[in-house]
Design a protein around this motif. Sequence first.
Motif, PDB file in Angstrom:
ATOM      1  N   ALA A  73       0.904  -1.208  -0.128  1.00  0.00           N
ATOM      2  CA  ALA A  73       0.047  -0.046   0.094  1.00  0.00           C
ATOM      3  C   ALA A  73       0.904   1.154   0.071  1.00  0.00           C
ATOM      4  O   ALA A  73       1.698   1.428   0.883  1.00  0.00           O
ATOM      5  CB  ALA A  73      -0.890  -0.059   1.297  1.00  0.00           C
ATOM      6  N   ALA A  74       0.773   2.202  -0.911  1.00  0.00           N
ATOM      7  CA  ALA A  74       1.428   3.413  -1.087  1.00  0.00           C
ATOM      8  C   ALA A  74       0.922   4.298  -1.974  1.00  0.00           C
ATOM      9  O   ALA A  74      -0.245   3.832  -2.811  1.00  0.00           O
ATOM     10  CB  ALA A  74       3.075   3.055  -2.059  1.00  0.00           C
ATOM     11  N   PRO A  75       1.173   5.741  -1.921  1.00  0.00           N
ATOM     12  CA  PRO A  75       0.691   6.441  -2.885  1.00  0.00           C
ATOM     13  C   PRO A  75       0.731   5.995  -4.513  1.00  0.00           C
ATOM     14  O   PRO A  75      -0.360   6.394  -5.135  1.00  0.00           O
ATOM     15  CB  PRO A  75       1.546   7.816  -2.828  1.00  0.00           C
ATOM     16  N   PHE A  76       1.481   5.436  -4.863  1.00  0.00           N
ATOM     17  CA  PHE A  76       1.708   4.782  -6.347  1.00  0.00           C
ATOM     18  C   PHE A  76       2.950   3.831  -6.231  1.00  0.00           C
ATOM     19  O   PHE A  76       3.702   3.892  -5.163  1.00  0.00           O
ATOM     20  CB  PHE A  76       1.896   5.778  -7.340  1.00  0.00           C
ATOM     21  N   VAL A  77       2.918   3.018  -7.366  1.00  0.00           N
ATOM     22  CA  VAL A  77       3.821   1.756  -7.518  1.00  0.00           C
ATOM     23  C   VAL A  77       4.490   2.031  -8.873  1.00  0.00           C
ATOM     24  O   VAL A  77       3.773   2.217  -9.692  1.00  0.00           O
ATOM     25  CB  VAL A  77       3.469   0.501  -7.005  1.00  0.00           C
ATOM     26  N   LEU A  78       5.883   2.129  -8.696  1.00  0.00           N
ATOM     27  CA  LEU A  78       6.563   1.997 -10.185  1.00  0.00           C
ATOM     28  C   LEU A  78       7.019   0.797 -10.287  1.00  0.00           C
ATOM     29  O   LEU A  78       8.102   0.396  -9.329  1.00  0.00           O
ATOM     30  CB  LEU A  78       7.837   2.995 -10.127  1.00  0.00           C
TER      31      LEU A  78
END
Length: 226
Positions: A95-100
């Motif tokens: 869970a994170a603001p976004f994933v690269l």
Amino acid sequence: MNEPIIVRAVDAITLVGGGDVGADDLEVALRHAPVLVAADGGAAPVVRAGLSPQAVLGDMDSLEAEIRDHIPADRFHPIADQHSTDFDKALRSVAAPFVLGVGFMGRRVDHQLANFNVLVRRAERRCVLIGAHDVVLAAPPEIALELAPGSRVSLFPLAPVEGTSRGLHWPIDGLKMAPGGVIGTSNRVAESHSGRVELTFFAPGMLIILPRAALGAVLAALKPDA
């Protein structure tokens, strides 16, 4: 049923797979997403780059002993599920603001297709895959991108999808797009337009494929407050 979250991050996550990882892929990704996580065999390119992942997620069937020896034992989180890929296991467990994601494109077409499938099924994770020439993401219901006029914008449906567009050379309004039917590859930003492209989709399942140079524009569009 909600999937258990193994890694929660305030900052964005760089997730590394065991596919092709370009010379500067990790550097580019970590610049935007400093929390480093590996999906099973993705630990190998991380270690070989002189880095250490904060967690390794997956079924652990692709890890060589010499790679394991460079990572503290408490960072391994086995997920026993033979019905999903390591990318799926990892993405649903963070869970994170976004994933690269790096190392999930190239090398094998079947793996790449499976990873695209995961992108649309886990679209709530806001994940962008970085390849040698492209960035790929599952389209949210609405997105506005600031792109260079004439820049390539490809749309590929993995499910029946309709939507609207502003700023594309060939508008998608009224098109019934579907795998095996109408697709939207090799579209582009209208040369007469400011560069702003606005897309709306009435159902999930669309992939947006852009030049790698558009990564910054994609991340700006995906920020929670965007």
